[in-house]
Design a protein around this motif. Structure first.
Motif, mmCIF file in Angstrom:
data_model
loop_
_atom_site.group_PDB
_atom_site.id
_atom_site.type_symbol
_atom_site.label_atom_id
_atom_site.label_comp_id
_atom_site.label_asym_id
_atom_site.label_seq_id
_atom_site.Cartn_x
_atom_site.Cartn_y
_atom_site.Cartn_z
ATOM 1 N N LEU A 29 0.638 -1.223 0.127
ATOM 2 C CA LEU A 29 0.191 -0.010 -0.168
ATOM 3 C C LEU A 29 1.045 1.317 0.151
ATOM 4 C CD1 LEU A 29 -2.721 1.159 0.090
ATOM 5 C CD2 LEU A 29 -2.918 0.814 2.681
ATOM 6 N N CYS A 30 1.983 1.127 0.904
ATOM 7 C CA CYS A 30 3.100 2.247 0.759
ATOM 8 C C CYS A 30 3.762 2.536 -0.659
ATOM 9 C CB CYS A 30 4.009 2.197 1.942
ATOM 10 S SG CYS A 30 3.073 2.552 3.531
ATOM 11 N N ARG A 31 3.597 1.336 -1.364
ATOM 12 C CA ARG A 31 4.347 1.383 -2.527
ATOM 13 C C ARG A 31 5.992 1.147 -2.591
ATOM 14 N NH1 ARG A 31 2.940 4.974 -8.030
ATOM 15 N NH2 ARG A 31 4.415 3.966 -9.246
ATOM 16 N N PHE A 32 6.306 0.525 -1.358
ATOM 17 C CA PHE A 32 7.539 0.201 -0.985
ATOM 18 C C PHE A 32 7.973 -1.037 -2.154
ATOM 19 C CE2 PHE A 32 6.958 1.464 3.362
ATOM 20 C CZ PHE A 32 7.333 2.727 3.338
ATOM 21 N N TYR A 33 6.763 -1.742 -2.295
ATOM 22 C CA TYR A 33 6.616 -2.953 -3.557
ATOM 23 C C TYR A 33 5.462 -2.502 -4.059
ATOM 24 C CZ TYR A 33 9.883 -5.405 -0.441
ATOM 25 O OH TYR A 33 11.105 -5.592 0.318
ATOM 26 N N GLU A 34 5.536 -3.265 -5.422
ATOM 27 C CA GLU A 34 3.992 -3.052 -6.180
ATOM 28 C C GLU A 34 3.679 -4.623 -6.519
ATOM 29 O OE1 GLU A 34 4.677 -1.003 -9.845
ATOM 30 O OE2 GLU A 34 5.311 0.729 -8.724
ATOM 31 N N PRO A 35 2.291 -4.562 -6.676
ATOM 32 C CA PRO A 35 1.579 -5.884 -6.877
ATOM 33 C C PRO A 35 2.219 -6.389 -8.292
ATOM 34 C CG PRO A 35 -0.180 -4.151 -6.315
ATOM 35 C CD PRO A 35 1.271 -3.525 -6.574
ATOM 36 N N LYS A 36 2.454 -7.924 -8.114
ATOM 37 C CA LYS A 36 2.775 -8.575 -9.213
ATOM 38 C C LYS A 36 1.902 -8.849 -10.273
ATOM 39 C CE LYS A 36 6.641 -9.390 -7.544
ATOM 40 N NZ LYS A 36 8.119 -8.916 -8.172
ATOM 41 N N ARG A 37 0.266 -8.981 -9.858
ATOM 42 C CA ARG A 37 -0.681 -9.052 -10.397
ATOM 43 C C ARG A 37 -1.936 -8.281 -9.902
ATOM 44 N NH1 ARG A 37 -1.457 -15.530 -11.400
ATOM 45 N NH2 ARG A 37 -3.613 -14.625 -11.979
ATOM 46 N N GLY A 38 -2.870 -8.036 -10.559
ATOM 47 C CA GLY A 38 -4.001 -7.133 -9.821
ATOM 48 C C GLY A 38 -3.332 -5.787 -9.417
ATOM 49 N N ARG A 39 -4.466 -5.026 -8.833
ATOM 50 C CA ARG A 39 -4.031 -3.581 -8.707
ATOM 51 C C ARG A 39 -4.421 -3.002 -7.137
ATOM 52 N NH1 ARG A 39 -7.666 0.212 -12.336
ATOM 53 N NH2 ARG A 39 -9.787 -0.628 -11.826
ATOM 54 N N ILE A 40 -4.000 -1.926 -7.124
ATOM 55 C CA ILE A 40 -4.441 -1.160 -5.784
ATOM 56 C C ILE A 40 -4.936 0.245 -6.352
ATOM 57 C CG2 ILE A 40 -3.544 0.083 -3.648
ATOM 58 C CD1 ILE A 40 -1.451 -2.148 -3.290
ATOM 59 N N LEU A 41 -6.107 0.583 -5.727
ATOM 60 C CA LEU A 41 -6.639 1.887 -6.004
ATOM 61 C C LEU A 41 -6.819 2.730 -4.702
ATOM 62 C CD1 LEU A 41 -8.589 -0.338 -7.932
ATOM 63 C CD2 LEU A 41 -8.988 1.729 -8.842
ATOM 64 N N GLY A 61 -8.274 6.425 -3.557
ATOM 65 C CA GLY A 61 -9.388 7.490 -4.080
ATOM 66 C C GLY A 61 -9.886 7.290 -5.174
ATOM 67 N N GLY A 62 -9.915 5.860 -5.643
ATOM 68 C CA GLY A 62 -10.509 5.488 -6.968
ATOM 69 C C GLY A 62 -9.603 5.442 -8.312
ATOM 70 N N HIS A 63 -8.200 5.828 -7.844
ATOM 71 C CA HIS A 63 -7.253 5.863 -8.870
ATOM 72 C C HIS A 63 -6.283 4.722 -8.890
ATOM 73 C CE1 HIS A 63 -8.612 9.742 -10.402
ATOM 74 N NE2 HIS A 63 -8.755 10.114 -9.057
ATOM 75 N N ASP A 64 -6.089 3.978 -9.903
ATOM 76 C CA ASP A 64 -4.974 2.988 -9.691
ATOM 77 C C ASP A 64 -3.562 3.857 -9.319
ATOM 78 O OD1 ASP A 64 -2.755 1.317 -10.382
ATOM 79 O OD2 ASP A 64 -3.842 0.615 -12.233
ATOM 80 N N TYR A 65 -3.034 3.232 -8.161
ATOM 81 C CA TYR A 65 -2.074 4.013 -7.849
ATOM 82 C C TYR A 65 -0.678 4.101 -8.473
ATOM 83 C CZ TYR A 65 0.950 0.398 -5.140
ATOM 84 O OH TYR A 65 1.781 -0.683 -4.667
ATOM 85 N N THR A 66 -0.522 3.211 -9.382
ATOM 86 C CA THR A 66 0.656 3.469 -10.332
ATOM 87 C C THR A 66 0.658 4.459 -11.312
ATOM 88 O OG1 THR A 66 -0.171 1.783 -11.886
ATOM 89 C CG2 THR A 66 1.054 0.784 -10.177
ATOM 90 N N ASP A 67 -0.727 5.263 -11.303
ATOM 91 C CA ASP A 67 -0.873 6.423 -12.295
ATOM 92 C C ASP A 67 -0.631 7.507 -11.242
ATOM 93 O OD1 ASP A 67 -1.962 5.035 -14.251
ATOM 94 O OD2 ASP A 67 -4.010 5.100 -13.741
ATOM 95 N N LEU A 68 -0.271 7.478 -9.968
ATOM 96 C CA LEU A 68 0.112 8.489 -9.024
ATOM 97 C C LEU A 68 1.551 8.506 -8.828
ATOM 98 C CD1 LEU A 68 -2.632 7.694 -6.579
ATOM 99 C CD2 LEU A 68 -3.105 9.338 -8.298
ATOM 100 N N SER A 69 2.225 9.677 -8.322
ATOM 101 C CA SER A 69 3.617 9.746 -8.267
ATOM 102 C C SER A 69 3.826 9.224 -6.996
ATOM 103 C CB SER A 69 4.119 11.110 -8.267
ATOM 104 O OG SER A 69 3.559 11.805 -6.963
ATOM 105 N N LEU A 70 4.859 8.716 -6.772
ATOM 106 C CA LEU A 70 5.566 7.958 -5.420
ATOM 107 C C LEU A 70 5.456 9.052 -4.214
ATOM 108 C CD1 LEU A 70 6.383 5.211 -4.345
ATOM 109 C CD2 LEU A 70 8.686 5.970 -4.699
ATOM 110 N N GLN A 71 5.649 10.159 -4.616
ATOM 111 C CA GLN A 71 5.422 11.203 -3.723
ATOM 112 C C GLN A 71 3.886 11.745 -3.233
ATOM 113 O OE1 GLN A 71 6.975 15.208 -4.965
ATOM 114 N NE2 GLN A 71 7.342 15.957 -2.919
ATOM 115 N N ALA A 72 3.157 11.539 -4.280
ATOM 116 C CA ALA A 72 1.731 11.979 -4.059
ATOM 117 C C ALA A 72 1.128 10.739 -3.255
ATOM 118 C CB ALA A 72 1.014 11.756 -5.462
ATOM 119 N N ILE A 73 1.726 9.403 -3.436
ATOM 120 C CA ILE A 73 0.918 8.493 -2.537
ATOM 121 C C ILE A 73 1.508 8.511 -1.151
ATOM 122 C CG2 ILE A 73 1.094 5.860 -2.210
ATOM 123 C CD1 ILE A 73 1.408 5.633 -5.370
#
Ligand code: DCP
Ligand code: MG
Length: 242
Positions: free
Chosen positions: A54-66, A68-80
């Motif tokens: 969730l803190c994006r120290f790692y990213e999911p291998k499959r599936g995704r995390i949203l 506030g409704g946004h796929d978190y890989t579309d947000l900057s690390l700093q924003a998250i």
């Protein structure tokens, strides 16, 4: 749209570390804005891994995390990371003063803001007793403080950053009862009106959570509130009524 500010969704999430043995297996979960979730379960179940993802120290291998409704890989690390306030089990402090550790790079934070945050979480109490108060040096990595004191400073830091999402991995060891009750009160203050995920070891935290998730073998083994899970007489019951 404002209503999903701090909403978190895990969709068909899978994760494994270098050895490629699955650690999180098809996790599906929606956490509402303002909800408090407690993660419990035996060691190695995957609780810390979920928080690290969730803190994006790692990213999911499959599936995704949203978030506030946004796929978190579309947000900057700093924003998250600016939306998440996290207190680790062994909190990281840097050598410097208590004041600097609470402000954590927030140069605009006034002394008043810093002290208000410390007071809210009950850290002010022990800070005032130091010879130099807020200007006391914490030493390399915070060696001059106890684990409980470091958690209180991290809680004050989290309050000051005013995040949408609050995450805490409760310290398991070496916290005296006074500090423990301070931490408990501090957490309650932060959790008000924020999405919170607590890796919980204390019954006092767990009992007040809106939902408790028993995490085993990378999956949700049981879910419900304290009364519901006790009634179930399953894994939760076995963990907490011994
Ligand atoms: N794991 C790994 N490499 C890492 C971290 C963990 O291979 N860098 C493995 C160990 C466990 C599994 O992943 O088999 C899940 O580990 P977690 O730390 O997520 O487990 P918990 O947080 O639930 O355990 P604990 O209660 O002991 O903190
Ligand atoms: Mg853990």
């Amino acid at each position: 749209p404002g209503t999903i500010r701090g909403e978190i969704q895990f969709e068909h999430m899978y994760f494994w570390y270098e050895d490629e043995l699955p650690v999180i297996k098809d996790l599906n979960l929606t956490i509402q804005h303002g909800e408090t979730i407690a993660l419990v379960g035996s060691t190695g179940g995957g609780k810390t891994t979920i928080v690290n993802l969730l803190c994006r120290f790692y990213e999911p291998k499959r599936g995704r995390i949203l978030i506030g409704g946004h796929d978190y890989t579309d947000l900057s690390l700093q924003a998250i990371q600016s939306r998440i306030g996290v207190v680790l089990q062994t909190p990281h402090l840097f050598s410097g003063t208590i004041r600097e550790n609470i402000a954590y790079g927030r140069l605009k934070a006034s002394q008043q803001d810093i002290e208000a945050a410390a007071k809210l979480v009950g850290a002010d109490h022990f800070i005032q007793r130091f010879e130099h108060g807020y200007d006391e040096q914490v030493g390399e990595g915070g060696v001059l403080l106890s684990v409980g004191q470091k958690q209180l400073i991290s809680l004050a830091r989290a309050v000051l950053s005013n995040p949408e999402i609050f995450i805490m991995d409760e310290a398991t060891s070496s916290v005296d009862t006074l500090t423990e009750s301070m931490i408990q009160k501090g957490m309650e203050a932060i959790m008000q009106d924020r999405t919170s995920i607590i890796i919980a070891h204390r019954l006092s935290t767990i009992k007040t959570a809106h939902r408790i998730l028993v995490i085993e073998d990378g999956q949700i083994a049981e879910m419900g509130n304290h009364a519901e899970l006790l009634k179930l007489k399953g894994k939760y019951y076995n963990l907490y009524t011994r």
